[in-house]
Write a protein that holds these residues in place. Structure first.
Motif, PDB file in Angstrom:
ATOM      1  N   THR A   1       0.827  -1.201   0.000  1.00 48.95           N
ATOM      2  CA  THR A   1       0.000   0.000   0.000  1.00 48.95           C
ATOM      3  C   THR A   1       0.864   1.254   0.000  1.00 48.95           C
ATOM      4  O   THR A   1       0.555   2.245  -0.677  1.00 48.95           O
TER       5      THR A   1
ATOM      6  N   VAL B   1       2.027   2.085  -3.473  1.00 48.97           N
ATOM      7  CA  VAL B   1       0.969   2.707  -4.269  1.00 48.97           C
ATOM      8  C   VAL B   1       0.817   4.176  -3.889  1.00 48.97           C
ATOM      9  O   VAL B   1       0.695   5.055  -4.757  1.00 48.97           O
ATOM     10  N   ILE B   2       0.829   4.465  -2.581  1.00 47.09           N
ATOM     11  CA  ILE B   2       0.714   5.853  -2.120  1.00 47.09           C
ATOM     12  C   ILE B   2       1.844   6.707  -2.685  1.00 47.09           C
ATOM     13  O   ILE B   2       1.624   7.817  -3.185  1.00 47.09           O
TER      14      ILE B   2
ATOM     15  N   THR C   1       1.464   2.821   7.490  1.00 44.94           N
ATOM     16  CA  THR C   1       1.585   2.775   6.030  1.00 44.94           C
ATOM     17  C   THR C   1       1.988   4.126   5.466  1.00 44.94           C
ATOM     18  O   THR C   1       2.850   4.211   4.577  1.00 44.94           O
ATOM     19  N   TRP C   2       1.359   5.192   5.947  1.00 42.98           N
ATOM     20  CA  TRP C   2       1.658   6.525   5.432  1.00 42.98           C
ATOM     21  C   TRP C   2       3.134   6.876   5.640  1.00 42.98           C
ATOM     22  O   TRP C   2       3.801   7.354   4.726  1.00 42.98           O
TER      23      TRP C   2
ATOM     24  N   SER D   1       5.476   5.190   3.372  1.00 43.11           N
ATOM     25  CA  SER D   1       5.479   5.815   2.043  1.00 43.11           C
ATOM     26  C   SER D   1       6.367   7.049   1.997  1.00 43.11           C
ATOM     27  O   SER D   1       6.904   7.404   0.941  1.00 43.11           O
TER      28      SER D   1
END
Length: 318
Positions: free
Chosen positions: A4, A7-8, A90-91, A94
């Motif tokens: 994920t 993708v971000i 997740t953020w 990224s």
């Protein structure tokens, strides 16, 4: 999480709000350096052993604080709600990678070249390399851009994701702190030769395995692309990678050079002073602007392979 996060990053890139975590890490490094150096500008007046000890303290505090702060934030958010913890984890993963950022920087150089606007291309390539750019022609501008993207496939993509797989955002941020330390104090000059020694060596150690994984991934991608040569990429790694002054950067650069059929490295100028770097690859083709596009495709190919690897890893853990 890592899939994920990829993708971000590919969709959004480096966040401009709130302030990027690397900027906060950089501020911490500057403040700690001022505290530890006490205004000392060069190695003169202080013993190398003392400078190395202070450099070790700088590295330990920076990496430790970065990882611990990230762990605490994720932990608190997870207590509030598991999905919030997942989102924050997740953020921040990224923010430790830069696939889109590397692509955007490369295309800032590529687009002016398509219209023969060399002055503009020189300006933008000067944003991503430290060498003199005023007299570069198209092959030299292309070489600088290709070398930058190739080298940073390790630092800005594979390594942070490798550590994210092992320990989520806290470990990925600890790696990013190490990489930032190396970029700020890991120089072999009078000011940082001893003080930055620990940061430079730690960065080399953490990148050792990811760099070799990157070489394998780039070779696999070259075998899958009829425009590239996987056999030549692998042979270039074995032939040229050890010639690079870095124990890790020579692997992606030689792999890309071999895959493209071009020669990287050579004569650079820094402040008007010539520096002849080891050549990597074979000059079967003259470097041109399209090689920037082909290198960016390899960058995104590595991102895709790691995306699939992240999905597989999640399935194994789940």
């Amino acid at each position: 999480m890592t899939a994920t996060a990829i993708v971000i990053d590919m969709l959004i890139g480096d966040p401009r709000w709130p302030t990027h975590p690397v900027i906060w890490i950089g501020r911490l490094i500057k403040r700690l350096e001022r505290l530890l150096r006490r205004g000392q500008e060069t190695t003169g007046g202080e013993e190398p052993a003392a400078l190395r000890r202070k450099g070790m303290i700088l590295a330990a505090v920076t990496v430790g604080c970065s990882g611990a702060a990230m762990w605490l934030l994720v932990w608190v958010c997870s207590l509030l709600h598991p999905w919030l913890g997942y989102a924050v984890n997740t953020w921040f993963i990224s923010t430790t990678i830069a696939i889109k950022g590397l692509k955007d920087a490369a295309y800032l150089v590529y687009r002016p070249l398509t219209d023969n606007r060399l002055e503009e291309a020189r300006k933008y390539v000067g944003y991503i390399v430290g060498r003199d750019t005023e007299r570069m022609d198209e092959p030299e501008i292309t070489r600088a851009a290709v070398e930058t993207v190739a080298e940073n496939i390790v630092d800005a993509v594979v390594s942070p994701l490798f550590f994210a797989l092992l320990g989520g955002a806290p470990l990925a941020m600890a790696y990013r702190a190490t990489n930032t330390l190396d970029s700020m104090v890991g120089y072999k000059n009078d000011k940082y030769l001893y003080f930055g020694w620990c940061s430079a060596r730690l960065d080399d150690v953490l990148n050792w395995l990811p760099a070799r994984l990157t070489g394998v991934l780039l070779t696999l991608l070259a075998f899958a692309d009829p425009r590239l040569s996987g056999a030549r990429a692998w042979r270039a790694i074995r032939t040229f990678a050890h010639l690079h002054p870095s124990p890790n950067s020579g692997i992606p650069e030689s792999a890309v050079a071999g895959a493209l059929g071009v020669e990287l490295g050579g004569l650079n100028y820094y402040g008007g002073v010539a520096s002849d770097r080891a050549r990597m690859g074979w000059p079967l083709k003259e470097l041109n602007r399209e090689h920037i596009v082909m290198t960016v495709r390899q960058l995104y190919g590595v991102g895709l392979l790691l995306f699939m690897g992240g999905l597989l890893w999640a399935q194994l853990l789940g």
